[in-house]
Motif scaffolding. Structure first.
Motif, PDB file in Angstrom:
ATOM      1  N   THR A  26       0.866  -1.183   0.000  1.00  0.00           N
ATOM      2  CA  THR A  26       0.000   0.000   0.000  1.00  0.00           C
ATOM      3  C   THR A  26       0.899   1.228   0.000  1.00  0.00           C
ATOM      4  OG1 THR A  26      -0.128   0.330   2.410  1.00  0.00           O
ATOM      5  CG2 THR A  26      -1.680  -1.231   1.444  1.00  0.00           C
ATOM      6  N   ASN A  27       0.275   2.390  -0.089  1.00  0.00           N
ATOM      7  CA  ASN A  27       1.033   3.637   0.023  1.00  0.00           C
ATOM      8  C   ASN A  27       0.630   4.390   1.284  1.00  0.00           C
ATOM      9  OD1 ASN A  27      -1.547   4.491  -0.792  1.00  0.00           O
ATOM     10  ND2 ASN A  27      -0.703   6.360  -1.672  1.00  0.00           N
ATOM     11  N   THR A  28       0.104   3.681   2.273  1.00  0.00           N
ATOM     12  CA  THR A  28      -0.440   4.326   3.456  1.00  0.00           C
ATOM     13  C   THR A  28      -0.152   3.490   4.689  1.00  0.00           C
ATOM     14  OG1 THR A  28      -2.500   5.022   4.531  1.00  0.00           O
ATOM     15  CG2 THR A  28      -2.658   3.202   2.985  1.00  0.00           C
ATOM     16  N   GLN A  29      -0.171   4.112   5.848  1.00  0.00           N
ATOM     17  CA  GLN A  29      -0.023   3.378   7.100  1.00  0.00           C
ATOM     18  C   GLN A  29      -1.363   2.926   7.644  1.00  0.00           C
ATOM     19  OE1 GLN A  29       2.169   5.956   9.725  1.00  0.00           O
ATOM     20  NE2 GLN A  29       4.101   5.655   8.645  1.00  0.00           N
ATOM     21  N   HIS A  30      -2.447   3.304   6.992  1.00  0.00           N
ATOM     22  CA  HIS A  30      -3.785   2.984   7.479  1.00  0.00           C
ATOM     23  C   HIS A  30      -4.263   1.639   6.933  1.00  0.00           C
ATOM     24  CE1 HIS A  30      -4.459   6.876   9.373  1.00  0.00           C
ATOM     25  NE2 HIS A  30      -3.953   7.444   8.296  1.00  0.00           N
ATOM     26  N   THR A  31      -5.210   1.054   7.626  1.00  0.00           N
ATOM     27  CA  THR A  31      -5.852  -0.174   7.175  1.00  0.00           C
ATOM     28  C   THR A  31      -7.048   0.145   6.291  1.00  0.00           C
ATOM     29  OG1 THR A  31      -6.895  -2.240   7.887  1.00  0.00           O
ATOM     30  CG2 THR A  31      -7.349  -0.299   9.221  1.00  0.00           C
ATOM     31  N   SER A  32      -7.378  -0.777   5.376  1.00  0.00           N
ATOM     32  CA  SER A  32      -8.600  -0.643   4.589  1.00  0.00           C
ATOM     33  C   SER A  32      -9.664  -1.627   5.046  1.00  0.00           C
ATOM     34  CB  SER A  32      -8.305  -0.856   3.091  1.00  0.00           C
ATOM     35  OG  SER A  32      -7.796  -2.152   2.862  1.00  0.00           O
TER      36      SER A  32
END
Length: 501
Positions: free
Chosen positions: A449-455
């Motif tokens: 991913t390009n984020t530290q957040h979960t989807s």
């Protein structure tokens, strides 16, 4: 003139119906979402929770028709699609409970007073909706990562209208689900423009570029992500892009695990990488198996399972063609250990394939995701051989460790080594299947991913919120959650955490 958006049956490759025209009125749809943003937020947490419950109930009520259309359009089968719809309804209701809990707001109050640094003003902080969100449907999850799904549920929960980019693999399913959600939202009192939908590649680009859109949720390829990121960079105000992209998802089998249950691991690994025709972002694409008789038994079991498999239906023509190219490229540098039986018939199909190599000779091609029912087994001679090969791997959504009962030393070393490379570490199981819960994390370092957040899971809501602090604000201008006498949500007051009564 706008082009037709056609629904194709992947089992036959034939066009079944024309669902829509490529969208020309993207700006109008985005402006409707902008207009809906303030009224949707003003509904408040309790009303939005009721809205999410209503959306789940409406999808449940339309289950037979939704599953029928999705199966015809994806070839995923009624069992899988019923499970996927159940998951989607569950996560809508989970986010309703997130709203009721209120802890997601991260509400904090620091009253005015003296500090070691001098006088402090009255400060009150919480998270607020970011604004209209563009959600790009995924090819492989028509009911869990598309029009209905985690991005949509978490954005609506946050108080953000959603403009959906329908995936061309399942436009009829997208349109049907959009109609169900829109009607349910209207009946629940949501403002017009809470949901919008667009079709076509050009419309997707225009959607991301539109100034009303304040964030993008995307599940797809690195190439698609880079194209959208390039558009975002050209905006006058670049916006957050939350992309779930590609993942290899390595599996490590310790020597003790192979000695304990070689045949079981081999057959389970084959079942995992061929599940859903290998069209999962969490498909395990590479397994490290020890050399020696126990490892031989594991590989033999995996080979036998793959050899019995028939060609599997792929989601669309492009994915089937990419899979054929990918497996052909792997076959040039690796030994084809086993392939499914039978010849592909009409439609879009891929033959399950297992390839083998050694950890010492692991080529770069084996460390790249190949979307579809293919995996590589790399045999390692010892721990030094194993860790050297692991050092060549890209970051992934998951990493799996198969260990023997009670084994801790090597699994502990592997955990320390793999943790920087992944967002979820699995023990004695397989990465396919992502539970929806508070503790789930579905993400990982680039290129996963390009984020530290979960989807996936409750904290996916954090993507579509931003912090605001009110300083010395009169009580009649504060959100209810920041008033002194508000006690229905967890808050931190003057540095002390106050749980919900």
């Amino acid at each position: 003139m706008s082009a037709d958006v056609s629904s194709i049956d992947p089992r036959t490759g034939e066009v079944v119906e024309v669902v829509a025209q490529e969208t020309a009125s993207v700006s109008e749809i985005c402006e409707a979402a902008r207009t809906a943003a303030a009224p949707l937020e003003a509904l408040g947490r309790e009303t939005r929770a009721a809205l999410l419950e209503a959306l789940a109930s409406a999808l449940e009520d339309s289950r037979p028709r939704i599953v029928e259309v999705a199966d015809r359009e994806t070839g995923l089968g009624e069992t899988r699609l019923n499970g996927e719809l159940t998951r989607t309804c569950y996560q809508l209701r989970l986010f309703a409970s997130v709203l009721t809990d209120g802890g997601y707001l991260e509400a904090a109050i620091d009253h005015a007073g003296e500090t070691a640094m001098g006088p402090r003003p009255d400060l009150r902080r919480m998270l607020v909706p970011i604004g209209p969100v563009a959600v790009f449907g995924a090819s492989n999850f028509p009911l869990a990562f598309s029009v209905p799904g985690g991005d949509t549920a978490s954005a609506i929960a946050a108080g953000c209208p959603v403009v959906l980019k329908a995936h061309p693999s399942h436009p009829a399913t997208s349109q049907l689900c959009f109609e169900v959600l829109t009607e349910a939202a209207r009946k629940a009192g949501a403002p017009e423009g809470t949901f919008g939908i667009v079709y076509g590649q050009r419309a997707g680009a225009d959607l991301v570029a539109h100034p009303a859109i304040r964030a993008v949720g995307f599940t797809g390829s690195q190439g698609g992500a880079r194209a959208l990121l390039a558009i975002i960079e050209q905006r006058a105000d670049p916006i957050p892009f939350f992309g779930e992209l590609s993942s290899l998802n390595p599996v490590v089998v310790t020597p003790a695990a192979a000695a304990d249950r070689a045949a079981r691991i081999g057959s389970e690994f084959a079942a995992s990488f061929t599940l859903g025709a290998g069209q999962f972002c969490t498909k395990p694409g590479l397994a490290f198996v020890p050399s020696g008789p126990d490892g031989d038994a594991l590989v033999a079991a995996a080979r036998a399972a793959v050899a019995e498999a028939e060609p599997l239906v792929m989601l669309n023509e492009g994915i089937a063609a990419s899979y054929a190219r990918g497996t052909a490229a792997l076959g040039k540098v690796l030994e084809t250990s086993s392939a499914g039986s039978g010849a592909a018939s009409a439609g879009f199909r891929g033959n399950p394939t297992l390839l083998t190599t050694t950890a010492a000779d692991l080529p770069p091609e084996a460390t790249e995701e190949c979307f579809g029912p293919v995996a590589v087994i790399a045999r390692y001679a010892d721990e030094a051989d194993l860790f050297a090969a692991l050092g060549k791997l890209p970051n992934s959504l998951t990493a799996t460790i198969q260990r023997a009962p009670g084994e801790t030393d090597l699994p502990a070393e592997l955990t320390r080594f793999l943790r920087p490379l992944t967002g979820r570490i699995i023990y004695d199981a397989y990465p396919t299947g992502v539970a929806v819960s508070w503790a789930q994390h579905h993400g990982g370092p680039w290129p996963a991913t390009n984020t530290q957040h979960t989807s996936v899971g409750a904290t996916a809501i954090r993507r579509f919120l931003r912090p605001v602090t009110w300083q010395n604000a009169p009580s009649d201008l504060l959100p209810p959650e920041l008033l002194d006498d508000h006690n229905s949500i967890p808050r931190r007051v003057d540095g002390r955490f106050q749980p919900q009564p």
